[in-house]
Design a protein around this motif. Structure first.
Motif, PDB file in Angstrom:
ATOM      1  N   ARG A   4       0.835  -1.216   0.000  1.00  0.00           N
ATOM      2  CA  ARG A   4       0.000   0.000   0.000  1.00  0.00           C
ATOM      3  C   ARG A   4       0.860   1.253   0.000  1.00  0.00           C
ATOM      4  O   ARG A   4       0.561   2.226  -0.695  1.00  0.00           O
ATOM      5  CB  ARG A   4      -0.939  -0.007   1.218  1.00  0.00           C
ATOM      6  N   LYS A   5       1.930   1.227   0.777  1.00  0.00           N
ATOM      7  CA  LYS A   5       2.833   2.373   0.805  1.00  0.00           C
ATOM      8  C   LYS A   5       3.500   2.567  -0.554  1.00  0.00           C
ATOM      9  O   LYS A   5       3.580   3.698  -1.064  1.00  0.00           O
ATOM     10  CB  LYS A   5       3.898   2.164   1.887  1.00  0.00           C
ATOM     11  N   PHE A   6       3.939   1.486  -1.153  1.00  0.00           N
ATOM     12  CA  PHE A   6       4.599   1.573  -2.456  1.00  0.00           C
ATOM     13  C   PHE A   6       3.639   2.110  -3.508  1.00  0.00           C
ATOM     14  O   PHE A   6       4.000   2.967  -4.324  1.00  0.00           O
ATOM     15  CB  PHE A   6       5.129   0.195  -2.861  1.00  0.00           C
ATOM     16  N   PHE A   7       2.393   1.623  -3.495  1.00  0.00           N
ATOM     17  CA  PHE A   7       1.395   2.106  -4.449  1.00  0.00           C
ATOM     18  C   PHE A   7       1.158   3.602  -4.290  1.00  0.00           C
ATOM     19  O   PHE A   7       1.058   4.337  -5.277  1.00  0.00           O
ATOM     20  CB  PHE A   7       0.078   1.346  -4.257  1.00  0.00           C
ATOM     21  N   THR A   8       1.070   4.063  -3.055  1.00  0.00           N
ATOM     22  CA  THR A   8       0.828   5.489  -2.797  1.00  0.00           C
ATOM     23  C   THR A   8       1.977   6.346  -3.305  1.00  0.00           C
ATOM     24  O   THR A   8       1.761   7.397  -3.922  1.00  0.00           O
ATOM     25  CB  THR A   8       0.605   5.734  -1.293  1.00  0.00           C
ATOM     26  N   LEU A 176      -1.207   7.148   5.063  1.00  0.00           N
ATOM     27  CA  LEU A 176       0.013   6.402   5.353  1.00  0.00           C
ATOM     28  C   LEU A 176       0.455   6.585   6.801  1.00  0.00           C
ATOM     29  O   LEU A 176       0.182   7.614   7.428  1.00  0.00           O
ATOM     30  CB  LEU A 176       1.153   6.861   4.432  1.00  0.00           C
ATOM     31  N   GLU A 177       1.153   5.584   7.324  1.00  0.00           N
ATOM     32  CA  GLU A 177       1.824   5.725   8.607  1.00  0.00           C
ATOM     33  C   GLU A 177       3.117   6.498   8.384  1.00  0.00           C
ATOM     34  O   GLU A 177       3.834   6.264   7.400  1.00  0.00           O
ATOM     35  CB  GLU A 177       2.151   4.345   9.194  1.00  0.00           C
ATOM     36  N   ASN A 178       3.418   7.412   9.304  1.00  0.00           N
ATOM     37  CA  ASN A 178       4.647   8.195   9.159  1.00  0.00           C
ATOM     38  C   ASN A 178       5.859   7.341   9.537  1.00  0.00           C
ATOM     39  O   ASN A 178       5.802   6.533  10.466  1.00  0.00           O
ATOM     40  CB  ASN A 178       4.596   9.440  10.036  1.00  0.00           C
ATOM     41  N   GLU A 179       6.947   7.501   8.775  1.00  0.00           N
ATOM     42  CA  GLU A 179       8.204   6.826   9.066  1.00  0.00           C
ATOM     43  C   GLU A 179       9.329   7.843   8.954  1.00  0.00           C
ATOM     44  O   GLU A 179       9.158   8.926   8.377  1.00  0.00           O
ATOM     45  CB  GLU A 179       8.442   5.663   8.090  1.00  0.00           C
ATOM     46  N   PHE A 180      10.481   7.465   9.485  1.00  0.00           N
ATOM     47  CA  PHE A 180      11.623   8.372   9.517  1.00  0.00           C
ATOM     48  C   PHE A 180      12.860   7.688   8.938  1.00  0.00           C
ATOM     49  O   PHE A 180      13.023   6.473   9.094  1.00  0.00           O
ATOM     50  CB  PHE A 180      11.919   8.819  10.959  1.00  0.00           C
ATOM     51  N   PRO A 181      13.736   8.465   8.267  1.00  0.00           N
ATOM     52  CA  PRO A 181      15.008   7.882   7.803  1.00  0.00           C
ATOM     53  C   PRO A 181      15.935   7.600   8.974  1.00  0.00           C
ATOM     54  O   PRO A 181      15.698   8.078  10.093  1.00  0.00           O
ATOM     55  CB  PRO A 181      15.583   8.972   6.886  1.00  0.00           C
TER      56      PRO A 181
END
Length: 389
Positions: A4-8, A176-181
């Protein structure tokens, strides 16, 4: 990477590509028909990339602080607002300012999505993943120029469509869920840039080249077409042909680079692309020949940016990858600023064919640089087989 994240991310970048593919040639045609010189037209087209260049110096730190999701939302909102305001005042400086704003938003979109994909993909699938990203952007960029024809129905219609698409993108990103580098210790930014470039210079140069190429084709080629009698109606078709060539080979070239190495694929593409651009002036305005060469050139150099990013992820250590992607964005912006300015001046003061001579020169120089032995052979990170710079 979660599907889902990749599609977005793919959807967001496809919409960004469509927006750029529409607004660049549309505004170039509007400025040309308004009677401005090709030099001024080229500088106005460069405003988008000046905005991207400006933002490239600031996106890394906010991304580390606020995360991927919030940076994507920032980019979408800025581009939405600027695109909506374009048709309300037909003035060169108004368009320059709005193009600058779009460049800032695009920089946030591209940098964030590129880094999120390359850092989340396993090494053996990285070429395929970033090629799908490039495929999405190229598809949008290919469709975008056809939006020029919507202006014949209503002058506001192309911009209404762009804004509607960005609103759809916003609805997907916000879920989306937020993520961090990966967080790293504080260090000199100049030192980080210097180290990243020293290790990955050959993987970074394609960003400059693709910026130059994209800006020239979408900002200066419409002027070339009008000056050589090709006609505005052929501009979206020829740009479509170039993008279609890139889309057809985007995934196969990415997968091939996973197998035999990014450097070999990049060098071969640069050589063939240089010869294709050099042959365009020989067509003497024959649209059929230019279409064939556009497809050929697009099929080999249309993947240049995405392959360069995959090569960069192979080469740099993880702690330097955000810095490397920021450098790629800066170099892309520099190429995009230089391209329309150089070719616009060349069309005005030398000859329209100088546009394609300059493109040929850029790619043959890269090929020749690749023949030289490199001293930056992945000192910090073991690259994939065949990917050593």
């Amino acid at each position: 990477m979660e599907s889902r994240k990749f599609f977005t991310l793919v959807l967001a970048i496809a919409i960004a590509g469509m927006s750029q593919g529409l607004t660049l040639p549309l505004l170039s045609i509007m400025i040309e028909t308004a009677g401005y010189s090709s030099t001024l037209n080229g500088w106005n087209a460069a405003a988008l990339y000046i905005g991207m260049f400006f933002a490239s110096f600031f996106v890394e730190k906010p991304l580390r602080r606020f995360g991927y999701k919030k940076m994507l939302l920032f980019g979408v909102i800025v581009v939405f607002i600027a695109s909506a305001m374009i048709p309300f005042w037909e003035h060169l400086w108004w368009w320059f300012m709005l193009r600058f704003m779009i460049g800032v938003g695009d920089s946030a979109l591209h940098y964030t999505s590129q880094l999120w994909i390359t850092s989340s993909s396993p090494a053996h699938l990285r070429g395929r993943s970033i090629s799908i990203y490039g495929l999405a952007y190229g598809s949008g960029f290919m469709i975008g120029p056809f939006g020029v024809n919507l202006s014949f129905i209503n002058e506001y219609l192309p911009f209404i469509v762009v804004c509607a698409l960005y609103f759809i993108s916003f609805l997907f990103v916000i879920r989306l869920e937020n993520e961090f580098p990966a967080q790293v210790e504080q260090r000199s930014r100049v030192g980080s840039y210097r180290t990243a470039f020293a290790i990955g210079w050959f993987a970074l140069i394609p960003a400059f080249m693709y910026g130059y190429l994209e800006a020239v084709l979408n900002g200066s080629f419409p002027i070339y077409a009008l000056r050589t009698g090709i006609g505005a109606e052929w501009v979206p078709i020829i740009l479509f042909s170039f993008a279609a060539g890139g889309i057809i080979t985007q995934l196969p070239l990415g997968m091939l680079s996973d197998r035999i190495g990014r450097k070999k694929v990049l060098m071969g593409a640069a050589l063939i692309g240089s010869l294709a651009f050099l042959a365009v002036p020989l067509m003497d305005g024959q649209v059929s020949g230019i279409l064939i060469l556009a497809i050929l050139a697009g099929s080999v150099v249309g993947s240049f940016f995405s392959l360069g990013l995959a090569f960069l992820a192979d080469t740099l250590p993880g702690r330097l990858l955000p810095t490397g992607n920021a450098l790629a964005a800066i170099l892309f912006s520099i190429g995009s600023i230089i391209g329309p300015s150089v070719t616009g001046t060349g069309i005005e003061h030398i000859h329209p064919n100088s546009l394609f001579y300059s493109l040929s020169l850029v790619f043959i120089v890269y090929f020749l640089l690749g023949l030289r032995p490199s001293k930056s052979s992945g000192s910090y990170k073991q690259p994939l087989k065949g990917c050593e710079p």
